[in-house]
Structure formats: C-alpha cells, structure tokens
Design a protein around this motif. Structure first.
Motif, PDB file in Angstrom:
ATOM      1  N   THR A 129     -71.103  94.308  36.706  1.00  0.00           N
ATOM      2  CA  THR A 129     -71.906  94.915  37.762  1.00  0.00           C
ATOM      3  C   THR A 129     -71.598  94.292  39.111  1.00  0.00           C
ATOM      4  N   GLN A 130     -71.399  92.979  39.121  1.00  0.00           N
ATOM      5  CA  GLN A 130     -71.054  92.318  40.380  1.00  0.00           C
ATOM      6  C   GLN A 130     -69.680  92.793  40.875  1.00  0.00           C
ATOM      7  N   PHE A 131     -68.749  92.989  39.956  1.00  0.00           N
ATOM      8  CA  PHE A 131     -67.421  93.475  40.338  1.00  0.00           C
ATOM      9  C   PHE A 131     -67.528  94.869  40.966  1.00  0.00           C
ATOM     10  N   ILE A 132     -68.341  95.732  40.363  1.00  0.00           N
ATOM     11  CA  ILE A 132     -68.574  97.071  40.909  1.00  0.00           C
ATOM     12  C   ILE A 132     -69.257  96.974  42.269  1.00  0.00           C
ATOM     13  N   ASN A 134     -68.978  94.551  44.489  1.00  0.00           N
ATOM     14  CA  ASN A 134     -67.956  94.179  45.471  1.00  0.00           C
ATOM     15  C   ASN A 134     -67.020  95.342  45.776  1.00  0.00           C
ATOM     16  N   LEU A 135     -66.722  96.130  44.748  1.00  0.00           N
ATOM     17  CA  LEU A 135     -65.812  97.269  44.903  1.00  0.00           C
ATOM     18  C   LEU A 135     -66.420  98.336  45.817  1.00  0.00           C
ATOM     19  N   PHE A 136     -67.708  98.632  45.596  1.00  0.00           N
ATOM     20  CA  PHE A 136     -68.363  99.697  46.349  1.00  0.00           C
ATOM     21  C   PHE A 136     -68.793  99.259  47.742  1.00  0.00           C
ATOM     22  N   ASN A 137     -69.060  97.970  47.904  1.00  0.00           N
ATOM     23  CA  ASN A 137     -69.601  97.492  49.173  1.00  0.00           C
ATOM     24  C   ASN A 137     -68.571  96.780  50.042  1.00  0.00           C
ATOM     25  N   GLY A 162     -69.009  98.618  34.113  1.00  0.00           N
ATOM     26  CA  GLY A 162     -69.838  98.913  35.272  1.00  0.00           C
ATOM     27  C   GLY A 162     -70.097 100.393  35.436  1.00  0.00           C
ATOM     28  N   VAL A 163     -69.065 101.195  35.212  1.00  0.00           N
ATOM     29  CA  VAL A 163     -69.221 102.649  35.298  1.00  0.00           C
ATOM     30  C   VAL A 163     -70.160 103.135  34.200  1.00  0.00           C
TER      31      VAL A 163
END
Length: 361
Positions: A129-132, A134-137, A162-163
């Motif tokens: 979730t943290q990786f997602i 960072n990816l989205f933000n 995450g997805v």
C-alpha cells in the motif's frame, strides 16, 4: 490501574513486548507481574525464545502454555460455543488456551498488544500500500529506493497486492470474485455459489492510500473481528482484557503521522521501534519476521485425521449442501501427506460443520 495482580500476553513480537516492558516501569512490585506465552513444540511457530529474552531482562515470571492437537480437539466444541460465530483460523484456539491458563492461575486482568498493527502499519501487506501511495502521489525517489531495497520482483508484487486492495472499494468487486476462481471457492457446491454476493467494505476517508488502508483495517475489517475473538475468549473465562494500543488518544496520534513513520528501510512500525530503543531487547526490537500468532495446523490436522475424516464423512456434513464433500476429503488426504498446503477450506469446513451441530441440529 488495577487492585489485583496484572498478567500480560507475551508472544515474543514487538507489540506485546512493548506493553510488558512499559508496564514493568509502572509496577512497584514486579513479583505481581506475570507473562503468558503459547508454545507448540514446533520451531516454525514458537516464539518463546524472544519472550524469554524479555522476561530475563525485566526479571519477571514467565509462563509457557503448551498447546497440542489433543487439547484442540477436547476444547473445540466449547470454543465454538463461546465464539458463537464460525471462525477462520486455529489461532483463535491458541488465544483461548492462553486465557484458560490465565484463569487457572487466578489472574483477572490481562494486557495485550492488539491494535498496534492496524494503527502503525504492522502487516506486510502495508508495504504494497505504501508503494502504491508513493506511485500515485508522485514520490519517484521513494519508489527507486524501494526497488533498490526490496528488488524489482517484490515491487511488482507490491503493485499487484496494492491494486487488489484498492479494488475492494469498488461496487463491482463481487463481479471480480464471480469471474475469478478463488482457491477457497472451488470446494463449495455450485448451488451455494449461486447465492454468494460480495459487499465492498472499503470507505474512502484519506487522500493517502496507506492511511485509507489503516483506517479500514482498524474500523471495518481486520480489527473488529480480532477484538470480537478476544472479547469472547476472555469473557469465557471471566477475564478483563485490556488493550493499551487502542487508547483513543494514541489512535488519533497515529493518524497524524507521515508515511515514513510507519514504514522505512524495510521496517514496519518505525516510530514505535525508535521509541523503544533501550527499553526492550534489541533482538526483539529489530525483528522483521512477523509471525502473527501461528499454530502448527498441518501437524494438528495430521494427528487428528481420523476424527476430522469422520466429521467430513458424516451424513450431516454431506447433506448441508455447502461443500463438495468428496473434494474436501481428498484435500484432507493431500494436506496431511504434504501434497497440498491449502489449509483454509479444511479448517473452515470443519469449523462450520461443528458450529451447525452445536446451534442447529
């Protein structure tokens, strides 16, 4: 606050260790403190060596509760009665065994570390979730750091997980489950599967996917179930179970933190680990191998194969109409012989059948 001696659960993990160590600073007479740790005689599950480090450092008394398949089978009907709902994991029995020993040793108040994982991102799924997040933000430097730290294959897995977690917030999630073959679904009868409808539980509250995940695990999915199990188990033995990590002031504080305070450099619960420097054994403080209260379920199923097979061969089980009983019996055979380690359908099928017998037959 207590007018009676205090006991604490001590799994050997970070959270219960933190509670025990902080408590020892507040108690004048440590002879009144006692810890309780479940053990199984199985290196893949036992964490007593970590718990013993803490008890030795604090010079407090430790109690090990040895649980085995005979105790599971002897107590299972009573455990199902007190839980009232079918439950999905034998770890509930491990907690039951601890509560039972606490009562037998005449303790009335028990402290535990429940809730820290949901407040401070203690589960491995939060890495994804943290990786997602960072990816989205738009935090490319943190994404590159994650790739360097975990490796590309793990980061690809983070994206997939995450997805999958993100999909829970969508109203069409039940369709996804209908279109895909879930392992635990393959043992259900076709007639029963026709009536299954999934309800998305995700509530959108924060711009950060990580905090959203924490919020939903805390309020709607994971923690409410865990608290229910603990309340039922403790009340069965007239024990007051206290959970300091869920003090509302602490929970509110946790949701003011930044992502780096939760997960950094491969560690979860970073701010808690930093705050515990010098207070708990360093070996425990830097542990990454979170075990999550496991039990040697496969060994127990193998030892109880005859009894469980009789349940799955019974007329009542065959006539329920929920499970493909021939598939379940083959799964039991394979599982006990190490050919198929998909355990959840077996425990769920057994638990549900015994629950039906207790409350409906």
């Amino acid at each position: 606050r207590s007018d009676v001696p205090l006991a604490s659960t001590l799994s050997g993990g970070l959270d219960s260790t933190a509670i025990v160590c902080e408590l020892s600073d507040l108690v004048d007479d440590k002879s009144k403190m006692k810890t309780f740790t479940a053990i199984y005689g199985d290196k893949s599950c036992d964490e007593d060596h970590y718990a013993d480090l803490t008890c030795k450092q604090l010079d407090i008394e430790a109690t090990h509760i040895k649980l085995d398949s005979d105790k599971l089978w002897a107590d299972l009907e009573e455990l199902i009665y007190y839980q009232d709902f079918p439950f999905q994991s034998s770890s509930i029995f491990a907690q039951w065994g601890v509560m039972k020993e606490v009562q037998q040793q005449h303790y009335k108040v028990l402290l535990g570390g429940q809730g820290a994982d949901e407040c401070l991102a203690g589960y491995s799924i939060y890495h994804s979730t943290q990786f997602i997040d960072n990816l989205f933000n738009g935090h490319p430097s943190q994404i590159l750091n994650a790739v360097g730290e975990y490796g590309l294959p793990s980061c690809i897995k983070f994206v997939t997980q995450g997805v999958h977690t993100w999909l829970y917030r969508k109203s069409w999630m039940n369709k996804i489950y209908e279109w895909t073959s879930q392992p635990s679904m393959s043992y259900l009868t076709k007639e029963f599967k026709k009536n299954i409808h999934y309800k998305p539980y995700w509530v959108k509250k924060y711009p950060s996917p990580l905090k959203d995940h924490l919020y939903n695990m805390l309020k709607y999915s994971n923690l409410p179930a865990l608290l229910r199990y603990e309340d039922r188990n403790s009340m069965a033995f007239s024990i007051e179970s206290r959970i300091p990590f869920l003090d509302h002031n602490f929970v509110e504080f946790c949701f003011t933190l930044q992502n780096k305070d939760y997960i950094a450099n491969g560690f979860t619960k970073v701010i808690l680990r930093e705050g515990l420097k010098g207070k708990i054994p360093e070996t425990v403080r830097v542990r990454r191998d979170k075990m999550g209260f496991p039990t040697p379920e496969r060994r127990w199923f193998k030892q109880l194969k005859k009894e469980i097979f009789e349940v799955f061969q019974s007329d009542s089980f065959k006539q329920r109409g929920y499970f493909e009983h021939e598939k379940i019996n083959q799964l039991l055979e394979d599982y006990c012989n190490g050919r198929n380690l998909t355990k959840n359908p077996l425990w769920r099928a057994l638990n549900l059948e015994l629950w039906f017998r207790r409350f409906f037959d």
